[in-house]
Scaffold this motif. Structure first.
Motif, PDB file in Angstrom:
ATOM      1  N   PHE A   1     -26.841  38.486  11.115  1.00 22.59           N
ATOM      2  CA  PHE A   1     -28.541  38.515  10.651  1.00 22.59           C
ATOM      3  C   PHE A   1     -28.566  39.429  11.518  1.00 22.59           C
ATOM      4  O   PHE A   1     -29.569  40.287  10.358  1.00 22.59           O
TER       5      PHE A   1
ATOM      6  N   TYR B   1     -33.410  32.604  15.213  1.00 18.00           N
ATOM      7  CA  TYR B   1     -32.217  32.880  14.932  1.00 18.00           C
ATOM      8  C   TYR B   1     -30.307  32.075  15.803  1.00 18.00           C
ATOM      9  O   TYR B   1     -30.037  31.319  15.440  1.00 18.00           O
TER      10      TYR B   1
ATOM     11  N   ALA C   1     -28.445  35.070   5.561  1.00 16.70           N
ATOM     12  CA  ALA C   1     -27.309  35.527   6.831  1.00 16.70           C
ATOM     13  C   ALA C   1     -26.099  34.367   7.526  1.00 16.70           C
ATOM     14  O   ALA C   1     -25.357  34.498   7.516  1.00 16.70           O
TER      15      ALA C   1
ATOM     16  N   SER D   1     -30.010  41.677   7.618  1.00 21.07           N
ATOM     17  CA  SER D   1     -31.464  40.858   8.020  1.00 21.07           C
ATOM     18  C   SER D   1     -32.690  41.970   8.347  1.00 21.07           C
ATOM     19  O   SER D   1     -33.518  41.813   8.377  1.00 21.07           O
TER      20      SER D   1
END
Length: 409
Positions: free
Chosen positions: A264, A329, A242, A268
């Motif tokens: 993401f 993230y 990602a 994900s």
């Protein structure tokens, strides 16, 4: 008669909820319709009349509009069902109270959500004050340093002791957790960093989690070719990093939290889809599901009535874990500098005290060791760690509270 001496009993059915679910306009849909209509009217006003400021100087941008729509969905399909099923929710919360750590985690996440949404109302945003750069936290003393020809602080907000060239600054209550190089209070930066974390969790909950759950349920119930196609896509998705997708889109569009969510979020959720699929495949052959199917119940009804309620205790901790990763993230990308400068992320604040150079970075690094200004990175790192740990603890606590097997016999 069930196994282990358990007496079988008929399931308690809320016939009112069954009947109202067939209505065209339910409470959830009415709330969603009203919220989307209100947001739409505000957007048109902002677009064609004058800029909309939600709270004080909080001017609504594209990311805020997406957040408001997501928040409307959360209220419609999160808060409204909670109010409609207050008894079962209170029962779950009663079970949750047995886990002190889970209750503390829920309280902490509630605090993060509150300050992220209403921090500007309470006037808790960071204030620029260059005179008080790198002041230490209250009660902490630092010596004035002339390393690299740069002083540790311009002025000390607290008491100053020592000789003229060896002054010692003691932290003041005016800046409880100290300041950064721009004189911004670290506690105010913690409040500002809560908003990006709240945004990414709420938007991810609305656009990512339903997609993952839907794919898992469809693959598990249908099986066959549809299952193979969906799982092949999931395998392909999981093979693509990602972060690589984010950097590719970043080079074309620039820094954006929406781009981060796109990368993401869409790349994900494969793990959750696989988990849901596995749970559905185990339960689709259960007796009550087979009977419902033989009586002509549609798959949508079977999924809503018999599948989803029975996989909640497995799904909830996985979703909480995904939320924790989203927050990580967001902070990680902000830390390395590929981020919107207007969003004061915890990762951005941590990065401000690290004196390593990163190629392509967008932050100005201090030219003194991070250990000399440790408070700038320590407190946001603690906030980030507590947020991730709270999601994990809350997920585990809700798993136990939602598991009917956890009840005493």
């Amino acid at each position: 008669m069930g196994t282990d001496g358990d007496v079988a009993r008929f399931e308690d059915i809320d016939w009112e909820s069954v009947s109202t679910s067939r209505r065209l306009l339910t409470a959830e849909r009415a709330t969603l319709l009203f919220g989307v209509l209100l947001v739409g009217l505000l957007y048109l006003y902002d677009r064609f009349v004058a800029h909309v400021y939600l709270i004080k100087d909080w001017r609504v941008e594209l990311l805020d509009w997406v957040f408001l729509v997501s928040l409307t969905v959360v209220l419609a399909y999160g808060l409204v069902p909670v109010l409609k099923h207050r008894e079962s929710v209170l029962e779950t919360l009663t079970r949750l109270r047995s886990s002190t750590l889970s209750v503390l985690a829920l309280a902490y996440l509630g605090l993060v959500a509150f300050v992220g949404l209403f921090g500007s109302v309470l006037n808790l945003g960071p204030t620029l004050n260059l005179r008080y750069d790198y002041n230490p936290p209250v009660g902490i003393t630092v010596e004035k340093s002339r390393d690299h020809g740069v002083v540790q602080y311009s002025e000390c907000a607290g008491p100053v002791s020592g000789r003229a060239f060896d002054e010692v600054c003691t932290g003041s209550a005016e800046f409880l957790l100290g300041t950064n190089r721009r004189g911004e209070a670290v506690e105010e930066l913690l409040v500002a960093g809560a908003r990006p974390a709240l945004y990414i969790v709420v938007i991810g909950a609305v656009f990512v989690v339903p997609l993952a759950v839907t794919v898992g349920i469809v693959a598990g119930l249908r099986g066959g070719l549809i299952d193979k196609l969906l799982m092949s896509y999931v395998d392909l998705q999981l093979s693509l990093p990602a972060i690589l997708i984010y950097f590719v889109v970043f080079m074309a569009s620039g820094p954006s939290l929406l781009v981060l969510l796109f990368a993401f979020g869409l790349f994900s959720w494969g793990g959750i889809a696989r988990l849901v699929r596995s749970e559905v495949k185990q339960r689709r052959e259960r007796g009550h599901v087979v009977v419902a199917r033989s009586l002509g119940a549609p798959e949508r009804y079977i999924a809503k009535r018999h599948i989803v309620p029975n996989i909640t205790n497995t799904l909830v901790p996985a979703v909480c874990q995904l939320f924790a990763l989203f927050v990580l993230y967001e902070a990680g990308v902000a830390f390395i500098g590929f981020y919107e400068a207007s969003l004061r992320s915890w990762g951005t604040t941590i990065s401000e005290s690290i004196n390593a150079e990163v190629a392509g970075q967008m932050h100005e690094r201090p030219d003194r060791p991070a250990t000399h200004i440790w408070w700038v990175s320590t407190f946001p790192a603690v906030a980030l760690t507590l947020t991730m740990a709270s999601f994990k603890l809350l997920g585990d606590g809700l798993r136990d509270a939602l598991d009917p097997r956890g009840e005493a016999a």
